[in-house]
Each structure stands twice: as structure tokens, then as C-alpha cells.
Design an enzyme around this catalytic site. Structure first.
Site, PDB file in Angstrom:
ATOM      1  N   TYR A   1       0.843  -1.207   0.000  1.00  0.00           N
ATOM      2  CA  TYR A   1       0.000   0.000   0.000  1.00  0.00           C
ATOM      3  C   TYR A   1       0.875   1.252   0.000  1.00  0.00           C
ATOM      4  O   TYR A   1       0.631   2.200  -0.757  1.00  0.00           O
ATOM      5  CB  TYR A   1      -0.926  -0.032   1.224  1.00  0.00           C
ATOM      6  CG  TYR A   1      -1.948   1.077   1.248  1.00  0.00           C
ATOM      7  CD1 TYR A   1      -3.035   1.075   0.372  1.00  0.00           C
ATOM      8  CD2 TYR A   1      -1.840   2.143   2.150  1.00  0.00           C
ATOM      9  CE1 TYR A   1      -3.985   2.091   0.395  1.00  0.00           C
ATOM     10  CE2 TYR A   1      -2.784   3.159   2.183  1.00  0.00           C
ATOM     11  CZ  TYR A   1      -3.857   3.131   1.301  1.00  0.00           C
ATOM     12  OH  TYR A   1      -4.794   4.143   1.327  1.00  0.00           O
TER      13      TYR A   1
HETATM   14  N1  LIG Z   1      -9.989   5.670   4.769  1.00  0.00           N
HETATM   15  C1  LIG Z   1      -8.757   6.076   5.001  1.00  0.00           C
HETATM   16  O1  LIG Z   1      -8.311   6.181   6.145  1.00  0.00           O
HETATM   17  C2  LIG Z   1      -7.849   6.432   3.840  1.00  0.00           C
HETATM   18  C3  LIG Z   1      -6.614   7.010   4.126  1.00  0.00           C
HETATM   19  C4  LIG Z   1      -5.775   7.360   3.086  1.00  0.00           C
HETATM   20  C5  LIG Z   1      -6.176   7.145   1.772  1.00  0.00           C
HETATM   21  N2  LIG Z   1      -7.373   6.577   1.525  1.00  0.00           N
HETATM   22  C6  LIG Z   1      -7.756   6.356   0.131  1.00  0.00           C
HETATM   23  O2  LIG Z   1      -9.002   6.953  -0.130  1.00  0.00           O
HETATM   24  C7  LIG Z   1      -9.602   6.306  -1.249  1.00  0.00           C
HETATM   25  C8  LIG Z   1     -11.052   6.013  -0.938  1.00  0.00           C
HETATM   26  O3  LIG Z   1     -11.122   5.075   0.119  1.00  0.00           O
HETATM   27  P1  LIG Z   1     -12.246   5.128   1.264  1.00  0.00           P
HETATM   28  O4  LIG Z   1     -11.554   5.345   2.534  1.00  0.00           O
HETATM   29  O5  LIG Z   1     -13.353   6.019   0.876  1.00  0.00           O
HETATM   30  O6  LIG Z   1     -12.688   3.596   1.284  1.00  0.00           O
HETATM   31  P2  LIG Z   1     -13.933   2.830   0.689  1.00  0.00           P
HETATM   32  O7  LIG Z   1     -13.602   1.393   0.828  1.00  0.00           O
HETATM   33  O8  LIG Z   1     -15.196   3.342   1.318  1.00  0.00           O
HETATM   34  O9  LIG Z   1     -13.943   3.271  -0.833  1.00  0.00           O
HETATM   35  C9  LIG Z   1     -13.093   2.711  -1.792  1.00  0.00           C
HETATM   36  C10 LIG Z   1     -13.837   2.753  -3.087  1.00  0.00           C
HETATM   37  O10 LIG Z   1     -13.004   2.242  -4.146  1.00  0.00           O
HETATM   38  C11 LIG Z   1     -13.774   1.305  -4.864  1.00  0.00           C
HETATM   39  N3  LIG Z   1     -12.907   0.352  -5.527  1.00  0.00           N
HETATM   40  C12 LIG Z   1     -12.011  -0.507  -4.973  1.00  0.00           C
HETATM   41  N4  LIG Z   1     -11.434  -1.241  -5.923  1.00  0.00           N
HETATM   42  C13 LIG Z   1     -11.948  -0.831  -7.108  1.00  0.00           C
HETATM   43  C14 LIG Z   1     -11.738  -1.182  -8.440  1.00  0.00           C
HETATM   44  N5  LIG Z   1     -10.878  -2.142  -8.765  1.00  0.00           N
HETATM   45  N6  LIG Z   1     -12.428  -0.529  -9.416  1.00  0.00           N
HETATM   46  C15 LIG Z   1     -13.316   0.425  -9.108  1.00  0.00           C
HETATM   47  N7  LIG Z   1     -13.569   0.802  -7.829  1.00  0.00           N
HETATM   48  C16 LIG Z   1     -12.894   0.188  -6.860  1.00  0.00           C
HETATM   49  C17 LIG Z   1     -14.665   0.659  -3.810  1.00  0.00           C
HETATM   50  O11 LIG Z   1     -15.733  -0.011  -4.383  1.00  0.00           O
HETATM   51  C18 LIG Z   1     -15.087   1.899  -3.062  1.00  0.00           C
HETATM   52  O12 LIG Z   1     -16.117   2.588  -3.745  1.00  0.00           O
HETATM   53  C19 LIG Z   1      -8.740   5.081  -1.545  1.00  0.00           C
HETATM   54  O13 LIG Z   1      -7.882   5.372  -2.637  1.00  0.00           O
HETATM   55  C20 LIG Z   1      -7.926   4.922  -0.275  1.00  0.00           C
HETATM   56  O14 LIG Z   1      -6.701   4.262  -0.502  1.00  0.00           O
HETATM   57  C21 LIG Z   1      -8.230   6.220   2.524  1.00  0.00           C
END
Ligand SMILES: NC(=O)c1ccc[n+]([C@@H]2O[C@H](COP(=O)([O-])OP(=O)(O)OC[C@H]3O[C@@H](n4cnc5c(N)ncnc54)[C@H](O)[C@@H]3O)[C@@H](O)[C@H]2O)c1
Length: 257
Positions: A161
Site C-alpha cells: 500500500y
Molecule cells: N480511509 C482512510 O483512512 C484512507 C486514508 C488514506 C487514503 N485513503 C484512500 O481513499 C480512497 C477512498 O477510500 P475510502 O476510505 O473512501 O474507502 P472505501 O472502501 O469506502 O472506498 C473505496 C472505493 O473504491 C472502490 N474500488 C475498490 N477497488 C476498485 C476497483 N478495482 N475498481 C473500481 N472501484 C474500486 C470501492 O468499491 C469503493 O467505492 C482510496 O484510494 C484509499 O486508498 C483512505
């Protein structure tokens, strides 16, 4: 306030990972701020509900069920923006996948591949198809890629990651470099711990991490998805016209110390 004065009035924006968390919050916010939105994620029913609720509130939205790892799915989403709403001005490349708690030498190859495929190839696929559409429009565009605090520093036991989110910042800078003079801005968000399905999954697996995330933030809390969406909306808008190639922290200050 008249609709024409909203942050994203007249814009057409594509959002990936729109079925939950940060992406779903961005879908609602971008539409409220006047954009027509094309929502992409794998879960078709969730996207359909979101589109219906945005349309019910007077917004403009279309859904494309697909996987960011599949170039043809991404091309379909870009095509939907152009065919349905006439152009593509902005993109929030936010779909992501992550696991934590497994040291590098114990991580299986499938987890490594999936992490890199969704987070790096997925953003690559998006840039590859979105940038030509933005260049074609004649008025440029703005792309925001979702990186993470893990894009700037190591977080424990999540090497794939961390590598993938560093790569997202690299791709962002490279694309900003290549297209700056042609009017396409490209920025990354350095997202801190945010309450979402991904976070719920991590905490369910490793409850001790919750305290670590809380104490990392100078505000001693996690972000709400809509707080991250606000930064994405601004970076997609004309109000950030001189901002490109940046990795903007929305992390409660956790990378400041
Ligand atoms: N939640 C946190 O603490 C955090 C921290 C840093 C970065 N992020 C990043 O934020 C972004 C959103 O994550 P989130 O926290 O809202 O989580 P989440 O799991 O709610 O959302 C992730 C989204 O990505 C979609 N997804 C995953 N794989 C996919 C694919 N192959 N094709 C299309 N869609 C796909 C999922 O269906 C979902 O809609 C991600 O890139 C994650 O790495 C999150």
C-alpha cells in the site's frame, strides 16, 4: 446563490470509487456544487441508488459500473461523460484498495498485485483516458488522484500500500509536468485516517490501530469522508487555477510533525 456561482458550475466530473466513503461523499458534494457527475465503481446497485438520489435533488449524474483495473471500463466512463454531458473537465481518481497488518515478507503475491493494480494501474488507466478528453475539449481540465499519508511516509506493515500510494504521487507529478502547458492540472490528495468502509475493515482486523490513527492526527480524530471531498472539489475547480503537481495534505496535520 445562483447555480452559476457554485464551485463547480458547468463542469463535468468523473469520480471513481464512488460507491462508498470518500468517493460517495464527493459524488454528492460535486453535484451539489453544480457539476454533472459520472460515477464509476464496481457495485452497480449502490451507484444506481446514488445517481437516483442526486437526480432527485435536482443534480445531473450517470453511473458506469466497472473496474479501474480494466482500461476498457475506464474508457467507457470517460466516453459516458463526453456522450452524455458533452465533455470532461474534471476527474477525481479515488478508487483504492489496501490491507494492513502483514509484514512485507509474509505478504502474498496476489495481495501485492491487487494493491498495485487498483491503486497504480487504476490511476494510470484513468489518466490515460481522461487526459486526451480534456485536451480535446480545448479548455483543459483538472485531475485529482487520491494518495495517502502512506504516499509520503511508511505506515506499519503495509508495504504494498505504501509503495502504491508513493507511486500515485509520482504519477501525479509526471502528468502535471507533461500537461501543465496544455492546461491540464494534476494534483494528489495526501489523505489521513478517514472513517470509511476501508477504515472499518482495517480496524476490525487490527483494533489497536484505531488509537494509533487518532493520536497521529493533531486534532485527535479521524476525518469524515466529506472533509476529504471538499479538498477534491476545490482542486477540481477553477479557484485552484495555479495549483498543479501538488500533494495536498488533508490529514489533520499528521504529516506536519
Ligand atoms: N480511509 C482512510 O483512512 C484512507 C486514508 C488514506 C487514503 N485513503 C484512500 O481513499 C480512497 C477512498 O477510500 P475510502 O476510505 O473512501 O474507502 P472505501 O472502501 O469506502 O472506498 C473505496 C472505493 O473504491 C472502490 N474500488 C475498490 N477497488 C476498485 C476497483 N478495482 N475498481 C473500481 N472501484 C474500486 C470501492 O468499491 C469503493 O467505492 C482510496 O484510494 C484509499 O486508498 C483512505
Amino acid at each position: 446563490m445562483g447555480d452559476e456561482h457554485k464551485l463547480l458550475s458547468g463542469k463535468v466530473a468523473m469520480i471513481t470509487g464512488a460507491s462508498s466513503g470518500i468517493g460517495a461523499a464527493a459524488a454528492r458534494l460535486f453535484a451539489d456544487e453544480g457539476a454533472a457527475v459520472v460515477l464509476m465503481a464496481r457495485r452497480a446497485e449502490r451507484l444506481a441508488e446514488l445517481v437516483e438520489s442526486i437526480r432527485g435533488g435536482g443534480g445531473r449524474a450517470a453511473a458506469v459500473a466497472g473496474d479501474v483495473r480494466v482500461a476498457g471500463d475506464v474508457a467507457r466512463a470517460v466516453g459516458t461523460a463526453v456522450d452524455t454531458f458533452g465533455k470532461l473537465d474534471a476527474a477525481f481518481n479515488n478508487a483504492g484498495y489496501g490491507t494492513a497488518g502483514v509484514p512485507l515478507h509474509e505478504m502474498d503475491a496476489q495481495t501485492y498485485d491487487r494493491t498495485m493494480d487498483v491503486n497504480v494501474r487504476g490511476v494510470w488507466n484513468c489518466l490515460f483516458h481522461q487526459i486526451p478528453a480534456m485536451l480535446d475539449s480545448g479548455s483543459g481540465g483538472a485531475v485529482v488522484n487520491t494518495s495517502s499519508v502512506a504516499g509520503l511516509k511508511a505506515t506499519g506493515a503495509s508495504a504494498a500500500y505504501v509503495a502504491s500510494k508513493h507511486a500515485v504521487i509520482g504519477l501525479t507529478r509526471a502528468a502535471a509536468y507533461d500537461y501543465g502547458r496544455r492546461g491540464v492540472r494534476v494534483n494528489a490528495l495526501v489523505v489521513g485516517a478517514t472513517r470509511s468502509e476501508m477504515m472499518d475493515g482495517v480496524i476490525a482486523q487490527l483494533p489497536e490501530l484505531e488509537e494509533v490513527f487518532l493520536s497521529d492526527s493533531l486534532q485527535r480524530r479521524m476525518s469524515r469522508p466529506d472533509e476529504v471531498a471538499q479538498a477534491a472539489a476545490w482542486l477540481c475547480s477553477d479557484r485552484s487555477s495555479f495549483v498543479t503537481g501538488s500533494a495536498m495534505a488533508v490529514d489533520g496535520g499528521s504529516t506536519a510533525v
